[in-house]
Design a protein around this motif. Sequence first.
Motif, PDB file in Angstrom:
ATOM      1  N   TYR A 137       0.858  -1.187   0.000  1.00 54.85           N
ATOM      2  CA  TYR A 137       0.000   0.000   0.000  1.00 54.85           C
ATOM      3  C   TYR A 137       0.896   1.240   0.000  1.00 54.85           C
ATOM      4  CZ  TYR A 137      -4.269  -2.682   0.994  1.00 54.85           C
ATOM      5  OH  TYR A 137      -5.338  -3.531   0.927  1.00 54.85           O
ATOM      6  N   ASN A 138       1.380   1.606  -1.194  1.00 60.42           N
ATOM      7  CA  ASN A 138       2.385   2.664  -1.262  1.00 60.42           C
ATOM      8  C   ASN A 138       2.052   3.770  -2.252  1.00 60.42           C
ATOM      9  OD1 ASN A 138       2.982   1.606  -3.839  1.00 60.42           O
ATOM     10  ND2 ASN A 138       4.679   0.364  -3.075  1.00 60.42           N
ATOM     11  N   ASN A 139       0.778   3.833  -2.698  1.00 63.63           N
ATOM     12  CA  ASN A 139       0.432   4.809  -3.732  1.00 63.63           C
ATOM     13  C   ASN A 139      -0.411   5.945  -3.173  1.00 63.63           C
ATOM     14  OD1 ASN A 139      -1.985   3.536  -3.302  1.00 63.63           O
ATOM     15  ND2 ASN A 139      -2.256   2.804  -5.386  1.00 63.63           N
ATOM     16  N   HIS A 140      -1.142   6.639  -4.064  1.00 66.29           N
ATOM     17  CA  HIS A 140      -1.865   7.850  -3.690  1.00 66.29           C
ATOM     18  C   HIS A 140      -2.974   7.599  -2.680  1.00 66.29           C
ATOM     19  CE1 HIS A 140      -4.213   6.065  -6.926  1.00 66.29           C
ATOM     20  NE2 HIS A 140      -5.233   6.792  -6.569  1.00 66.29           N
ATOM     21  N   TRP A 141      -3.480   6.377  -2.610  1.00 64.53           N
ATOM     22  CA  TRP A 141      -4.448   6.065  -1.555  1.00 64.53           C
ATOM     23  C   TRP A 141      -3.838   5.190  -0.462  1.00 64.53           C
ATOM     24  CZ3 TRP A 141      -4.828   0.921  -1.045  1.00 64.53           C
ATOM     25  CH2 TRP A 141      -4.714   0.112  -2.173  1.00 64.53           C
ATOM     26  N   GLY A 142      -2.795   4.424  -0.797  1.00 61.19           N
ATOM     27  CA  GLY A 142      -2.189   3.534   0.188  1.00 61.19           C
ATOM     28  C   GLY A 142      -1.470   4.268   1.308  1.00 61.19           C
ATOM     29  N   VAL A 143      -0.776   5.366   0.968  1.00 57.65           N
ATOM     30  CA  VAL A 143      -0.051   6.125   1.993  1.00 57.65           C
ATOM     31  C   VAL A 143      -1.016   6.816   2.962  1.00 57.65           C
ATOM     32  CG1 VAL A 143       1.524   8.054   2.406  1.00 57.65           C
ATOM     33  CG2 VAL A 143       2.044   6.369   0.621  1.00 57.65           C
ATOM     34  N   PHE A 156       6.893   3.852  16.547  1.00 56.82           N
ATOM     35  CA  PHE A 156       7.631   3.832  15.280  1.00 56.82           C
ATOM     36  C   PHE A 156       6.645   3.577  14.146  1.00 56.82           C
ATOM     37  CE2 PHE A 156      10.852   2.085  18.305  1.00 56.82           C
ATOM     38  CZ  PHE A 156      11.811   3.085  18.181  1.00 56.82           C
ATOM     39  N   ALA A 157       6.809   4.288  13.048  1.00 61.46           N
ATOM     40  CA  ALA A 157       5.948   4.069  11.884  1.00 61.46           C
ATOM     41  C   ALA A 157       6.812   3.931  10.635  1.00 61.46           C
ATOM     42  CB  ALA A 157       4.961   5.213  11.718  1.00 61.46           C
ATOM     43  N   ILE A 158       6.424   2.990   9.768  1.00 60.69           N
ATOM     44  CA  ILE A 158       7.171   2.700   8.539  1.00 60.69           C
ATOM     45  C   ILE A 158       6.221   2.878   7.368  1.00 60.69           C
ATOM     46  CG2 ILE A 158       8.630   1.020   7.374  1.00 60.69           C
ATOM     47  CD1 ILE A 158       8.500  -0.504  10.231  1.00 60.69           C
ATOM     48  N   ILE A 159       6.519   3.843   6.513  1.00 61.78           N
ATOM     49  CA  ILE A 159       5.640   4.194   5.407  1.00 61.78           C
ATOM     50  C   ILE A 159       6.346   3.898   4.090  1.00 61.78           C
ATOM     51  CG2 ILE A 159       4.198   5.985   4.381  1.00 61.78           C
ATOM     52  CD1 ILE A 159       3.497   5.338   7.309  1.00 61.78           C
ATOM     53  N   GLU A 160       5.781   3.024   3.307  1.00 64.67           N
ATOM     54  CA  GLU A 160       6.335   2.691   1.990  1.00 64.67           C
ATOM     55  C   GLU A 160       5.719   3.619   0.940  1.00 64.67           C
ATOM     56  OE1 GLU A 160       6.221  -1.078  -1.136  1.00 64.67           O
ATOM     57  OE2 GLU A 160       5.964  -1.464   1.009  1.00 64.67           O
ATOM     58  N   ILE A 161       6.563   4.176   0.070  1.00 70.06           N
ATOM     59  CA  ILE A 161       6.101   5.109  -0.959  1.00 70.06           C
ATOM     60  C   ILE A 161       6.614   4.644  -2.322  1.00 70.06           C
ATOM     61  CG2 ILE A 161       6.148   7.492  -1.797  1.00 70.06           C
ATOM     62  CD1 ILE A 161       6.484   8.442   1.048  1.00 70.06           C
ATOM     63  N   ILE A 169       5.974  10.977  -5.727  1.00 71.52           N
ATOM     64  CA  ILE A 169       6.573  10.674  -4.426  1.00 71.52           C
ATOM     65  C   ILE A 169       6.542  11.856  -3.466  1.00 71.52           C
ATOM     66  CG2 ILE A 169       8.761  10.115  -3.283  1.00 71.52           C
ATOM     67  CD1 ILE A 169       9.340   8.151  -5.506  1.00 71.52           C
ATOM     68  N   ALA A 170       6.926  13.042  -3.933  1.00 70.09           N
ATOM     69  CA  ALA A 170       7.063  14.193  -3.027  1.00 70.09           C
ATOM     70  C   ALA A 170       5.774  14.514  -2.267  1.00 70.09           C
ATOM     71  CB  ALA A 170       7.550  15.420  -3.806  1.00 70.09           C
ATOM     72  N   PRO A 171       4.594  14.567  -2.907  1.00 61.75           N
ATOM     73  CA  PRO A 171       3.383  14.865  -2.136  1.00 61.75           C
ATOM     74  C   PRO A 171       3.091  13.827  -1.055  1.00 61.75           C
ATOM     75  CG  PRO A 171       2.981  15.112  -4.493  1.00 61.75           C
ATOM     76  CD  PRO A 171       4.314  14.459  -4.349  1.00 61.75           C
ATOM     77  N   LEU A 172       3.385  12.558  -1.344  1.00 61.70           N
ATOM     78  CA  LEU A 172       3.138  11.517  -0.349  1.00 61.70           C
ATOM     79  C   LEU A 172       4.130  11.613   0.805  1.00 61.70           C
ATOM     80  CD1 LEU A 172       2.382   8.515  -2.746  1.00 61.70           C
ATOM     81  CD2 LEU A 172       0.753   9.961  -1.507  1.00 61.70           C
ATOM     82  N   SER A 173       5.360  11.984   0.501  1.00 65.44           N
ATOM     83  CA  SER A 173       6.343  12.176   1.564  1.00 65.44           C
ATOM     84  C   SER A 173       5.968  13.372   2.439  1.00 65.44           C
ATOM     85  CB  SER A 173       7.736  12.375   0.961  1.00 65.44           C
ATOM     86  OG  SER A 173       8.708  12.513   1.976  1.00 65.44           O
ATOM     87  N   ARG A 174       5.485  14.440   1.826  1.00 62.98           N
ATOM     88  CA  ARG A 174       5.056  15.602   2.621  1.00 62.98           C
ATOM     89  C   ARG A 174       3.883  15.241   3.520  1.00 62.98           C
ATOM     90  NH1 ARG A 174       5.371  18.324  -2.580  1.00 62.98           N
ATOM     91  NH2 ARG A 174       7.417  19.312  -2.803  1.00 62.98           N
ATOM     92  N   LEU A 175       3.024  14.354   3.046  1.00 60.12           N
ATOM     93  CA  LEU A 175       1.901  13.903   3.864  1.00 60.12           C
ATOM     94  C   LEU A 175       2.406  13.098   5.063  1.00 60.12           C
ATOM     95  CD1 LEU A 175      -1.242  13.753   4.011  1.00 60.12           C
ATOM     96  CD2 LEU A 175      -1.065  11.598   2.743  1.00 60.12           C
TER      97      LEU A 175
END
Length: 476
Positions: A137-143, A156-161, A169-175
Amino acid sequence: MSLWTSAAAAEATGGRAEGPDWACEGISIDTRTLQPGDLFVALKDARDGHDFVAQALEKGAAAALVSRRPEGLPEGAPLLVVEDVLEGLERLGAAGRARTGARVVAITGSVGKTSTKEMLLTMLADQGRTHASVASYNNHWGVPLTLARMPAETEFAIIEIGMNHPGEIAPLSRLARPEVALVTTVAPAHLAAFEDITGIAVEKASIFEGVPEGGQAIFNADIETSGILAEKAAACGLRGLSFGQGGDPYVLEEVQLQSEVTVVRARAADLPLLFKLSSPGRHFAMNGLGALAACEALGADLALAAQSLGRWQPYAGRGVRETIHLDPVEPALTLDLIDDSYNANPASMAAALEVLAAARVTDDIGRIGKGRRIAILGDMKELGPDETRLHAALADLEATSKLDQVHCIGPLMKALHARLPETQRGAWAETSEELAGRLRGLIDAGDVVLAKGSLSMRLAVIVDAIRKMGHREPIL
């Protein structure tokens, strides 16, 4: 403690809660996997999620996140109404991130995102309450879904993008606003959407844009585009940490690739670092070192993390190895299957072939008598105009030369099939289904068999057919 109350979710999304007050224990976008107490998010994809709201509520959903009231719902149905469902989910994710004191790491890369995420989950879960992306779950809805699902007490949280096109990538990282961002590697993948590997590196490096100034950027030092990653980290005001043979401060000194394990000797600055992985693969060694760097950057204990890493197992379809017992009466009649069927690009294909080349076969138990290293390879997709050459080039790998037989699936793999020496050239088929019907004549007891290709090539059909030849047990 509930994940979200109706009041908190309404405030987070700017939406309107209808019906009685409710509280959800989880969040779901699929009625097939929805659990009682979940908030159902009616996203539009191949189907409009609004068509499934009634079914979700019947299955026990606490409420539904919608942009309109679906027809046929009873008065008083529990709803959270917003202008746009995806935007509402993004706001819920941002609020989920804001309310927690968790230390967050975001991961991207052409290869190894999910494996590295699972490594981090194995290690960090031993040191605190840990939350991570589910599956890929690493896309525009998964993140945003992952962030919205994060309990407030997470440590601790681990977010795959991930990405398919520039600018994702950048908008999801900013989120996600990670304190630490990790790029596993940059390799030829999604070249249909990028001019060259430099463009891919620029996109991967954009994950650093979501890290607050003073945070940490971790990247692979052994790739040709590492300079792009280092420059981006510096431009974002981050501390750059690289790993690999040329890493600083995380140096990969030696990798012992054995049939069923990988032993890694490394160094973290002046500190010797020795760890073992219960699965073979030089790429796993690199991912493990990057994951250990991320653990330390998050404030976790490095020695304990290295110890925990030994328990990690590859994720389904990404290098899981298992023994198939072919005869219930003759327990010695087995073959080993390496299921790497989830995806493929030139870098991950080379890594998987190296694992197969190092695998230990068993002689004198099958009809042929000699155990063989057999690859069943499907097309690698989204490689752009150079796709034919990239497939043919697999024949030139040192690992390929050590294989006994290579069977190919798909029109692009014809290029590899034609380049192989006659002694190695196995069968070619248009589809996985076609080759699956011929498997009993192609593999035998004592063999080690790798199945790998892009997801759309359905190599899982090959994996299932091999499993049905007997019964399986994982190799631990």
